[in-house]
Scaffold this motif. Structure first.
Motif, PDB file in Angstrom:
ATOM      1  N   ALA A 102      -0.187  -5.025  15.674  1.00 59.17           N
ATOM      2  CA  ALA A 102      -0.047  -3.926  14.720  1.00 59.17           C
ATOM      3  C   ALA A 102       0.424  -4.491  13.387  1.00 59.17           C
ATOM      4  N   THR A 103      -0.060  -3.928  12.298  1.00 65.07           N
ATOM      5  CA  THR A 103       0.383  -4.346  10.975  1.00 65.07           C
ATOM      6  C   THR A 103       0.921  -3.149  10.209  1.00 65.07           C
ATOM      7  N   ARG A 104       2.028  -3.373   9.530  1.00 65.23           N
ATOM      8  CA  ARG A 104       2.601  -2.329   8.669  1.00 65.23           C
ATOM      9  C   ARG A 104       1.914  -2.269   7.321  1.00 65.23           C
ATOM     10  N   CYS A 105       0.952  -3.153   7.110  1.00 66.29           N
ATOM     11  CA  CYS A 105       0.404  -3.370   5.771  1.00 66.29           C
ATOM     12  C   CYS A 105      -0.806  -2.512   5.430  1.00 66.29           C
ATOM     13  N   TYR A 106      -1.229  -1.645   6.320  1.00 65.79           N
ATOM     14  CA  TYR A 106      -2.401  -0.831   6.017  1.00 65.79           C
ATOM     15  C   TYR A 106      -2.188   0.604   6.466  1.00 65.79           C
ATOM     16  N   ALA A 107      -2.650   1.497   5.621  1.00 70.24           N
ATOM     17  CA  ALA A 107      -2.823   2.903   5.987  1.00 70.24           C
ATOM     18  C   ALA A 107      -4.299   3.231   5.853  1.00 70.24           C
TER      19      ALA A 107
END
Length: 558
Positions: A120-125
């Motif tokens: 999981a990455t926090r860097c994309y919505a």
């Protein structure tokens, strides 16, 4: 690009996959797991295609990693979001359901049965997360780092690696500042020394390792030239050219097209696209699969569209002898604006890159011209130069030659060949709007993608006057991550003919095919997610087909 006369095949496989990007490698994995003998053919010297140059992000609704971020998702939400975004303008609305129903299954399968690992990455919505069904995190996932030298041995040097993507995950490096951490220079240096890969290079290397473990045949420098078609119109093989000359390879069950787009073919780009773009992907994307599918009678879709990107060029970088057009920085930061060759703004600079790229294709019926076709420029001042790296230009360093600068806007306009008065008037209006916190021309500060990491934009995060000398300019190019027009496919990734029938023995996945999202780009990884999902579907279905008795006159070797 298709041959119907009698030929003698030099060798035979159940499934032949053309192209070694993520779509082709995934298709080969599933075909092999289904019991088929599989051959992967790559025309260039390196495996991986554009996937190997990418950020390695996949847009996967309802994936198993979303709970790691405290996120939930559902089939209904994902479909609601896609349907709101695409507005029915897709080759086949039913394929949106196929994608949503299969994408997470595909990732789960590959993680269970290959070395590929996603995180999981926090860097994309989602780029339009303010639409119904949109998500602020979780649908875009990225590949975990992969020790290619240790796992692949000599094959590591045969897999494509980006010339500008560092071997760091997005959370580790690309936007460490935004996430509140420090840039991990020691980790970067250690991975570079060891040859550990991340992003798209790790994606390709992981999948290649999985195929080697399955003893799947991988050949580079082998260019597919023609499909072999039997009297019924079914595809039964392919003519291939390599260092040894031409040979015919039988495909007892299927040929899977995964050859990428046609952005590197000037004639095709001129014919189908509104403005021919600069390619950002692999140099072998010359439309080979498209031309073969057309010759076989395929129905086409999305031919006037591509994955557009407003790219920049760091002239100190070369890849395979050509300039590198790649992701820049600064366009969505407060205090920058885009202008065309007339010195005029033409877009909301911070909107989703795909949409900004599309704005470069506008036609002016009065001048009968494409005013934004280039050259275009990003204009900014000292504030942005000292805040962020723009490609290889670090904040503390002097501006390189490819970043013109001047003490005044008038001098800058003269340096880059823009009308002085027009640029001054444009910046004056932009500055006045910025001070009021409202962009009267292009609604900067209102488009969700401008600040998608932090839940949408505000005037404060999107608007600031360009007034602190020195002033700078960086050329902005009309570029593409790849085209996504090509043969239309059904829910099994089989290529369709214009009457809606199936062309026997022919499948397609990735940028060679008509994108299931049409001309829309729901979020980071919207290229790789469908490519791998329909590669998964194609390989699985192709392997399930009963081996065919080749038509009389077509003799199979072996």
């Amino acid at each position: 690009m298709a041959i119907r006369q009698a030929v003698r095949f030099d060798e035979a496989f159940d499934v032949v996959v053309l192209g070694s990007g993520a779509a082709g490698l995934t298709a080969a994995t599933l075909a092999a797991d289904g019991g088929a003998s599989v051959l992967v053919l790559e025309k260039t010297a390196l495996l991986g295609g554009t996937s190997g140059l990418s950020g390695g992000v996949l847009w996967i609704p309802n994936n198993d990693h979303m709970p790691d971020l405290g996120m939930t998702d559902s089939r209904e939400e994902a479909l609601d979001y896609l349907q709101q975004l695409t507005q029915g303008r897709v080759p086949d609305p039913a394929l949106l359901e196929t994608y949503v129903d299969t994408a997470a299954e595909m990732i789960r399968y590959l993680e269970d049965r290959t070395p590929l690992r996603m995180v999981a990455t926090r860097c994309y919505a989602d780029y339009y997360a303010d639409l119904p069904g949109g998500k602020r995190q979780g649908r875009s996932i990225e590949v975990a780092p992969f020790d290619a030298p240790a796992e692949l041995g000599e094959w590591a040097d045969r897999c494509r690696v980006s010339p500008y993507m560092p071997p760091l995950t997005l959370d580790e490096g690309g936007i460490a500042k935004i996430l509140g951490g420090e840039f991990p220079m020691a980790l970067l240096e250690a991975r570079q020394k060891a040859g550990v890969r991340a992003v798209g290079a790790a994606l390709v290397a992981s999948l290649v390792k999985g195929l080697l473990d399955r003893s799947v045949a991988l050949r580079t420098g082998a260019s597919a030239r023609e499909l072999v078609i039997d009297d019924s119109g079914a595809v039964v093989g392919v003519r291939v050219a390599d260092d040894a000359g031409d040979r015919y390879i039988a495909a007892r069950q299927a040929v899977i097209l995964a050859t990428g787009g046609f952005e590197c073919n000037g004639e095709l780009a001129q014919t189908f696209l509104p403005v021919p773009p600069l390619p950002m992907g692999a140099g072998g994307n010359e439309g080979d699969g498209l031309l073969m599918a057309m010759k076989a009678g395929a129905a086409l879709g999305n031919m006037n569209s591509a994955w557009w990107y407003p790219a920049m060029c760091d002239e100190s970088l070369r890849y395979e002898g050509a300039p590198v057009y790649h992701l820049g920085m600064g366009r969505n930061m407060a205090g920058s604006l885009f202008v065309n060759r007339h010195g005029k703004r033409f877009t909301n600079e911070g909107a989703a890159y795909h949409d900004v790229g599309r704005s470069m294709h506008a036609f002016d019926p009065v001048t009968r011209d494409y005013p934004n076709a280039g050259p275009n420029w990003m204009i900014f001042d000292r504030k942005i130069k000292e805040q962020t790296a723009i490609m290889s230009a670090l904040p503390a360093e002097a501006a390189p030659d490819w970043m013109p600068s001047a003490a005044t806007l008038e001098e800058l306009a003269e340096r880059i060949g823009l009308p002085v008065a027009a640029l001054s008037q444009t910046v004056e209006r932009f500055n006045a709007d910025a001070r009021l916190g409202k962009d009267s021309e292009f609604a900067r500060g209102t488009c969700y993608a401008e600040n998608f990491l932090l839940g949408g934009p505000t005037p404060e995060t999107s608007l600031a006057p360009v007034e602190d000398p020195p002033f700078y300019a960086v050329r902005v190019y009309n570029a593409t991550l790849g085209t996504h027009g090509g043969p239309r496919i059904d829910r099994h990734a089989r290529v369709l003919d214009p009457q809606g029938g199936v062309i026997g023995g022919l499948y397609a996945a990735g940028n060679v095919s008509a994108a299931v999202f049409g001309a829309y780009y729901p979020g980071g990884g919207a290229t790789l997610g469908p490519a791998m999902t329909f590669g998964y579907i194609a390989g699985r279905h192709a392997a399930s087909c009963t081996a065919r008795q080749l038509t009389a006159g077509l003799d199979a070797a072996g």
